[in-house]
Design a protein around this motif. Structure first.
Motif, PDB file in Angstrom:
ATOM      1  N   CYS A 298      15.756  17.940  28.155  1.00 51.19           N
ATOM      2  CA  CYS A 298      16.420  17.494  26.933  1.00 51.19           C
ATOM      3  C   CYS A 298      15.388  17.347  25.820  1.00 51.19           C
ATOM      4  CB  CYS A 298      17.081  16.139  27.162  1.00 51.19           C
ATOM      5  SG  CYS A 298      18.142  16.031  28.601  1.00 51.19           S
ATOM      6  N   SER A 299      15.758  17.744  24.624  1.00 51.09           N
ATOM      7  CA  SER A 299      14.910  17.494  23.466  1.00 51.09           C
ATOM      8  C   SER A 299      15.800  17.226  22.261  1.00 51.09           C
ATOM      9  CB  SER A 299      13.969  18.670  23.190  1.00 51.09           C
ATOM     10  OG  SER A 299      14.691  19.816  22.838  1.00 51.09           O
ATOM     11  N   ARG A 300      15.241  16.476  21.309  1.00 55.45           N
ATOM     12  CA  ARG A 300      16.020  16.098  20.137  1.00 55.45           C
ATOM     13  C   ARG A 300      15.182  16.285  18.890  1.00 55.45           C
ATOM     14  NH1 ARG A 300      18.574  10.344  20.321  1.00 55.45           N
ATOM     15  NH2 ARG A 300      16.419   9.716  20.541  1.00 55.45           N
ATOM     16  N   ASP A 301      15.767  16.938  17.903  1.00 51.71           N
ATOM     17  CA  ASP A 301      15.160  17.091  16.578  1.00 51.71           C
ATOM     18  C   ASP A 301      16.069  16.404  15.572  1.00 51.71           C
ATOM     19  OD1 ASP A 301      12.882  18.725  17.157  1.00 51.71           O
ATOM     20  OD2 ASP A 301      14.229  20.425  17.408  1.00 51.71           O
ATOM     21  N   ARG A 302      15.450  15.666  14.650  1.00 48.85           N
ATOM     22  CA  ARG A 302      16.210  14.983  13.609  1.00 48.85           C
ATOM     23  C   ARG A 302      15.743  15.440  12.238  1.00 48.85           C
ATOM     24  NH1 ARG A 302      15.127   9.463  16.327  1.00 48.85           N
ATOM     25  NH2 ARG A 302      16.827   9.349  17.808  1.00 48.85           N
TER      26      ARG A 302
ATOM     27  N   LYS B 263      30.382  15.842  15.409  1.00 52.28           N
ATOM     28  CA  LYS B 263      29.541  16.395  16.463  1.00 52.28           C
ATOM     29  C   LYS B 263      30.191  17.682  16.937  1.00 52.28           C
ATOM     30  CE  LYS B 263      27.525  12.182  18.215  1.00 52.28           C
ATOM     31  NZ  LYS B 263      27.056  11.474  19.392  1.00 52.28           N
TER      32      LYS B 263
ATOM     33  N   THR C  38      11.144  12.373  21.841  1.00 54.79           N
ATOM     34  CA  THR C  38      11.863  13.582  21.439  1.00 54.79           C
ATOM     35  C   THR C  38      12.129  14.525  22.609  1.00 54.79           C
ATOM     36  OG1 THR C  38       9.805  14.705  20.873  1.00 54.79           O
ATOM     37  CG2 THR C  38      10.940  13.526  19.089  1.00 54.79           C
TER      38      THR C  38
ATOM     39  N   LEU D 127      20.501  18.189  19.591  1.00 59.65           N
ATOM     40  CA  LEU D 127      20.187  17.814  20.961  1.00 59.65           C
ATOM     41  C   LEU D 127      20.222  19.096  21.788  1.00 59.65           C
ATOM     42  CD1 LEU D 127      19.679  15.378  22.791  1.00 59.65           C
ATOM     43  CD2 LEU D 127      22.151  15.139  23.022  1.00 59.65           C
ATOM     44  N   ASP D 128      19.069  19.497  22.306  1.00 59.74           N
ATOM     45  CA  ASP D 128      18.912  20.761  23.028  1.00 59.74           C
ATOM     46  C   ASP D 128      18.832  20.462  24.524  1.00 59.74           C
ATOM     47  OD1 ASP D 128      17.243  23.001  24.283  1.00 59.74           O
ATOM     48  OD2 ASP D 128      17.606  23.784  22.283  1.00 59.74           O
TER      49      ASP D 128
ATOM     50  N   PRO E 268      20.326   9.635  25.992  1.00 66.33           N
ATOM     51  CA  PRO E 268      19.293   9.891  24.977  1.00 66.33           C
ATOM     52  C   PRO E 268      18.639   8.594  24.520  1.00 66.33           C
ATOM     53  CG  PRO E 268      21.490  10.266  24.072  1.00 66.33           C
ATOM     54  CD  PRO E 268      21.659   9.967  25.524  1.00 66.33           C
TER      55      PRO E 268
ATOM     56  N   GLU F 186      21.142  15.922  13.673  1.00 62.34           N
ATOM     57  CA  GLU F 186      20.351  15.841  14.877  1.00 62.34           C
ATOM     58  C   GLU F 186      20.778  16.989  15.786  1.00 62.34           C
ATOM     59  OE1 GLU F 186      19.889  11.955  16.924  1.00 62.34           O
ATOM     60  OE2 GLU F 186      21.033  12.968  18.490  1.00 62.34           O
TER      61      GLU F 186
ATOM     62  N   GLU G 141      26.444  13.001  26.750  1.00 68.23           N
ATOM     63  CA  GLU G 141      25.477  12.044  26.203  1.00 68.23           C
ATOM     64  C   GLU G 141      25.331  10.828  27.121  1.00 68.23           C
ATOM     65  OE1 GLU G 141      25.660  12.946  21.441  1.00 68.23           O
ATOM     66  OE2 GLU G 141      27.131  11.545  22.262  1.00 68.23           O
TER      67      GLU G 141
END
Length: 120
Positions: free
Chosen positions: A36-40, A89, A27, A55-56, A19, A53, A14
């Motif tokens: 990097c992508s993030r979905d919440r 996590k 995102t 984190l891809d 991020p 969340e 991280e």
């Protein structure tokens, strides 16, 4: 096999990818050659709430060094509990070798730390 799912490794990854802040609408971004992508997701009930969340992270380098990792962060809070919210996590390697992910992370972390020392 390389130890990759511990809290220190997750924190280092991280740190490297930086991020966007939790309040940001960003995102998707790139960091050190990684997509990097993030979905919440969030739920608020009457007696509890939780958010998670995903984190891809995808490194699309040479075929032998490609990897795909997800880091899932989870936070729970109970309305009547006196304790603070709980969180965890976890990291999962979906494709590639953990050693390749760790090698990338160490190299990028060391470069980032060295560049910050030069500035200071």
């Amino acid at each position: 096999m390389a130890r990759i799912g511990n809290a220190r490794t997750i924190a280092d990854i991280e740190y490297v990818i930086e991020p966007p802040s939790l309040g940001s609408d960003v995102t998707a971004w790139q960091a050190h050659g990684v997509k990097c992508s993030r979905d919440r997701h969030r739920f608020d009930g009457q007696s509890y709430s939780f958010s998670f969340e995903v984190l891809d992270l995808r490194f699309e380098a040479q075929a032998r060094q490609r990897w795909h990792v997800v880091i899932v962060s989870e936070r729970w809070q109970f309305r009547d509990a006196k304790a603070e919210q709980r969180g965890s996590k976890s990291l999962r390697v979906l494709r590639g070798k953990p050693a390749d992910v760790l090698g990338w992370m160490r190299q990028c972390r060391d470069q980032k730390l060295a560049s910050r020392k030069e500035v200071a």
